[in-house]
Scaffold this motif. Sequence first.
Motif, short mmCIF file in Angstrom:
data_model
loop_
_atom_site.label_atom_id
_atom_site.label_comp_id
_atom_site.label_asym_id
_atom_site.label_seq_id
_atom_site.Cartn_x
_atom_site.Cartn_y
_atom_site.Cartn_z
N ASN B 479 -53.30 72.33 -42.09
CA ASN B 479 -54.48 73.17 -41.80
C ASN B 479 -54.21 74.61 -42.19
O ASN B 479 -55.09 75.32 -42.67
N ILE B 480 -52.99 75.05 -41.96
CA ILE B 480 -52.65 76.45 -42.23
C ILE B 480 -52.31 76.67 -43.70
O ILE B 480 -52.79 77.60 -44.33
N TRP B 481 -51.49 75.80 -44.23
CA TRP B 481 -50.92 76.05 -45.56
C TRP B 481 -51.55 75.19 -46.66
O TRP B 481 -51.21 75.37 -47.84
N GLY B 482 -52.42 74.26 -46.31
CA GLY B 482 -52.99 73.36 -47.32
C GLY B 482 -51.95 72.36 -47.77
O GLY B 482 -51.00 72.06 -47.03
N GLY B 483 -52.12 71.84 -48.99
CA GLY B 483 -51.11 70.94 -49.56
C GLY B 483 -51.12 69.54 -49.00
O GLY B 483 -50.16 68.80 -49.12
N LYS B 484 -52.25 69.15 -48.34
CA LYS B 484 -52.28 67.82 -47.76
C LYS B 484 -52.40 66.74 -48.84
O LYS B 484 -51.73 65.73 -48.81
N ALA B 485 -53.32 67.03 -49.79
CA ALA B 485 -53.52 66.05 -50.86
C ALA B 485 -52.47 66.30 -51.93
O ALA B 485 -52.67 67.07 -52.86
N MET B 486 -51.33 65.66 -51.76
CA MET B 486 -50.26 65.88 -52.72
C MET B 486 -50.58 65.15 -54.03
O MET B 486 -51.13 64.05 -54.02
N PRO B 487 -50.26 65.79 -55.16
CA PRO B 487 -50.61 65.17 -56.44
C PRO B 487 -49.68 64.01 -56.78
O PRO B 487 -48.59 63.88 -56.20
N ALA B 488 -50.13 63.20 -57.71
CA ALA B 488 -49.26 62.17 -58.27
C ALA B 488 -48.42 62.82 -59.37
O ALA B 488 -48.73 63.91 -59.84
N VAL B 489 -47.33 62.16 -59.73
CA VAL B 489 -46.41 62.75 -60.71
C VAL B 489 -46.22 61.77 -61.87
O VAL B 489 -46.01 60.58 -61.64
N LEU B 490 -46.31 62.29 -63.08
CA LEU B 490 -45.95 61.49 -64.25
C LEU B 490 -44.60 62.02 -64.74
O LEU B 490 -44.45 63.21 -65.01
N VAL B 491 -43.64 61.13 -64.81
CA VAL B 491 -42.28 61.54 -65.14
C VAL B 491 -41.96 61.15 -66.58
O VAL B 491 -42.10 59.99 -66.96
N ALA B 492 -41.55 62.15 -67.38
CA ALA B 492 -41.09 61.89 -68.75
C ALA B 492 -39.57 62.05 -68.75
O ALA B 492 -39.06 62.98 -68.14
N SER B 493 -38.87 61.15 -69.41
CA SER B 493 -37.40 61.20 -69.37
C SER B 493 -36.83 61.43 -70.76
O SER B 493 -37.49 61.19 -71.78
N GLY B 494 -35.60 61.89 -70.77
CA GLY B 494 -34.89 62.06 -72.04
C GLY B 494 -33.40 62.23 -71.77
O GLY B 494 -33.02 62.68 -70.70
N ARG B 495 -32.61 61.83 -72.75
CA ARG B 495 -31.15 61.97 -72.55
C ARG B 495 -30.74 63.44 -72.60
O ARG B 495 -29.80 63.85 -71.92
N THR B 496 -31.43 64.20 -73.45
CA THR B 496 -31.16 65.64 -73.51
C THR B 496 -32.40 66.36 -72.99
O THR B 496 -33.49 65.79 -72.94
N LEU B 497 -32.21 67.64 -72.64
CA LEU B 497 -33.34 68.42 -72.15
C LEU B 497 -34.40 68.51 -73.24
O LEU B 497 -35.60 68.36 -72.97
N GLU B 498 -33.95 68.74 -74.47
CA GLU B 498 -34.91 68.88 -75.56
C GLU B 498 -35.66 67.58 -75.79
O GLU B 498 -36.88 67.58 -76.03
N GLY B 499 -34.94 66.47 -75.67
CA GLY B 499 -35.57 65.17 -75.83
C GLY B 499 -36.63 64.95 -74.75
O GLY B 499 -37.73 64.44 -75.02
N ALA B 500 -36.28 65.34 -73.53
CA ALA B 500 -37.23 65.17 -72.42
C ALA B 500 -38.45 66.06 -72.62
O ALA B 500 -39.59 65.64 -72.37
N TYR B 501 -38.22 67.28 -73.12
CA TYR B 501 -39.35 68.20 -73.40
C TYR B 501 -40.28 67.58 -74.44
O TYR B 501 -41.50 67.63 -74.32
#
Lengths: 216, 808
Positions: B479-501
Amino acid sequence: MKRIMTTLLLFVCLQSVNAYADNSSRDITAVLEGLEKMMSGTKTISTDFIQEKSLAIFNQKIILKGKVFIQKPSLLSWRVMSPMRYSMVMRGNTISQWDEDTNQVQQVRLAENPGFQVAIKQMQNWFYGTFKSMVDDYKITLITEHPITLEFVPWENSVSRNFITRVTVFFQNDERYIREVRIEEKNGDSTSLVFVNAQLNQLIPLSAWEVKADVR
Amino acid sequence: MSGDYLSRIHSLAQKRKGAIIGFLGAVIVASIIGLKFIKYNDNIEMMLPQNAAVQNTMRFLREANFSDKLVISLKLNDESHTTQDLILAGDGLAASIKSSSMVKQVINNISPGDVASEMIAFLKYAPQLLGPEALPKIESLMNPGSIKERLKFVYRQSLSPGSSFLMPFLRADPLGLFSGILRDIENLSMSSGYDVVINNGHLISRDGRHAMVIVKTPVALTEGFGARKLVTYLRGKLKTALPKFVSADIVAGHIHTVSNEDVIKKDIQLTSIIALLAFLLLFLFFFRDPKAVMIFLAPFAAVAVSVNIACFVFKNLSYSVIGMGTVISGIAIDYGIYVYMAVRKAGNSQETIRQVIRPVIFSALTTIGIFAVFFFSSVKGYHQLAFFSNSSIILCLIFSLFILPHFLSREKNPASNFAALKPASPLNSKPRDSLCIFCWAAILAMMFISGTGLRFNNDIAQFDGVGKEVLSAEKDFHNIWGGKAMPAVLVASGRTLEGAYQNNTNIYQAAIKKIGKDKFASLSSIWPGLNTRKANALRWQEFWSTESENKIKSMLADYGRVYNFSPDAFRPFFQQLHHAGDWEVEPEGFAFFDHLKEQYVVKKDDGYQVLSFFPDEDKYITRLSAVSNGYPGAFIVSQKNFSNTVSRALGSELIFLSLSAVFLTAALTFLLLKDIRLSAIALTPVVTSIIMIAGVIPLAGLAVNMSCIIASMIVVGIVSDYGMFVAYYCKHKFQTGTYPAVTFAAATTLIGAGALLFARHPMLFSVGVTLVTGVLSGYLSSLIIIPPLYRLWIPEKKVIQDETISLM
């Protein structure tokens, strides 16, 4: 872009900085209390202003002339007559703007516009005399006592620090309202605001709170 | 079992009575002491299937950045105190909790830094960030009309009261080419979903009466003991470090871990006490035999021993499994009751044991079989349940058949207390039997109709037994801070940071086509993968030829003259026009980028994950699931989707397990009775229980869940025993006290299951409702319906023939 500042701040989590190690002495506290008491009797202000802006973007200084109406607790009207006609009315947390170019009224929530928020909050504090509420955001120093001149320097973790280097406020001799404000901005720009023909506790016409009314 | 074996075991137990007592006593005492050292685990993962999608989600939740945070919401209770007082109280609290090794970082004070300058500086990456779609828009602005309009806008903004903030942006981007980048940064920052105002660098609520303190901890969310230690520590500090005018609530997954553990512990204690008292009363009132206490103690001793054995095998035991202890006791006690009743009725002879050993073993086998099918499940918690239950049942079975008889009187002692539990006469009239069966069929039909309204609840949050005070604190927090409806997350993966980006960028481009840019907050909007950035930068350089640049420069100068703009007015814009930055190097020195990265990028042992957030609604999940399926390592984490995934994974598994259980029960029943019609009659309680459970659950306003299904399988195992015993009695007419034995077996099971009706934990409660409904209806149908069915369906002649064969 208007809410960017507010939202970004949530993510800028650095080490704690003690914002309250204020060096404000008893003197400055007494001065601020005295000013607050003196100005608390003022319920309305209407005054002309001359604003001189030295901005890097322009070749020369820009001089704006206009009028300010203030009615406590939450009404403020800022009306520019020249070089272009512009008006802004603040009611509570909402501001309405109009300018002659677009001839359109635009409404913005104060909380979503940190630039306006800082500017309007400052103006309210200056005219209401609520300087004590500014100690959270500024280090306040008494420069001269007669007439009183105060210097406001934003604390390191204050939002104002993003735009403002220093604000100097000059009071009238009778300390009932301010005579001049000088703002030095972080980007090197500066603004001075001189108030003339001030009238205190006079009835303000209702048209002053209508953003699209004749701004003259 | 062959007579020789039985005789040998019988006489051996008789000879070594003393040694057996000593041995059993030592094992039981050691087991009870051992209970103190058992490691319990309330990790919900243990109760989830080993499905790839489920495991991906759980692994993600375990390792995500937000799982190591606790939020403390401070509240001003006294009107006379100000936000400033609250801030000081928050600072004091933060300073006091920092010192613990359980606290990695305390965030209560944030510095805005030089955000405006940072954002202006970040625009140097604009050439890398603006895609091909931006260039036609820029081209459309490169005409006198548009330039004049923009310059007028810049002039107006320069004179407005809030111009101090806008000036750097107006100079760096007079044509508004980069406003999209700034908007994207805003959208990303807003995706946290919390409504926070920065007051003097502190996180304050809009009403100025609440402050937020974030605590980062190395203690894992699922680590029960660590979570308790951390929560206790923080609660202690809240008491000592805060002034009286400030109260505080902790909101975190750790609180759920601790609260669930507390609720389940209390439930175990409460249900054990209720079950103990009820067992005691039952035995003292009906049996009035001190030796009967052994039957009552045996399952509890067996459970204590089994817990130790299970702990030795599995290392950690699930609280939810141990919570089933009273139910297991209620089931395991049955075998002792059957033997006890037989001995009291027919005397303690090998012949008596021989008469009951077959149905007792078969009834134990059906229950063991039901639990054993759980070993085929992919849920680790079910393996524990199967092992723990079967171990308890086997121990009780051995005790009941081979040890208990030697401690009972050798004399026949038909107890008067059981007179009321005499079986109905097999020679009852046909009309009465028909009426009885008609009424039963009518009730089942009604329950079947009620069962059509059965709802399935697959939300795993229903098993969160967190206390009311925690829920109330969370409600206040949202009620005070909001954030009740938390979003869903789509996760992209990669072996390297650049690959994940780069994977994240590819997914982003596909995702925004599916659900729109506004609904999909991705780091890719401000930092795409290297290939994309390189292509953007090359395209940008090609676009901004010297000719194009000069054209804009000249128009800005010409049309800006009327406003008196200085020659350097838009120098920052032209400075960054050809400064694309180093493609290979990530933005450095940008606090906002670092913090967005912390929120959106997760470093793993085997690579990186980049997160994107979107509304947790079915339509978006469906569309984006189609996108994520096309990219290896990509997956969606959503509360709604997770429940569906779990129920899908468990659903198919449970269908297999349920069918196996029913088949096993039917097969064992047939093996015992060796007659299809008799076996069908013996399964009457099973059919009755299933239909009654399906009918009663909607009538009670409840929904079916995974626990109900599992409990129903256990019911099948239990009530099939009653059916076997009564059908066996109808067939053989052995005077071994079958009816009182079945009655007491049902009573003890109902006590164990009924105790769960007092449980606060929703999982244990729903198990309790299912078991009580199933066992009660199964028991009543075995006593009331099986005899009339038997009389109507199987002629007396045939029974006698069969009896002769069976006794051979």
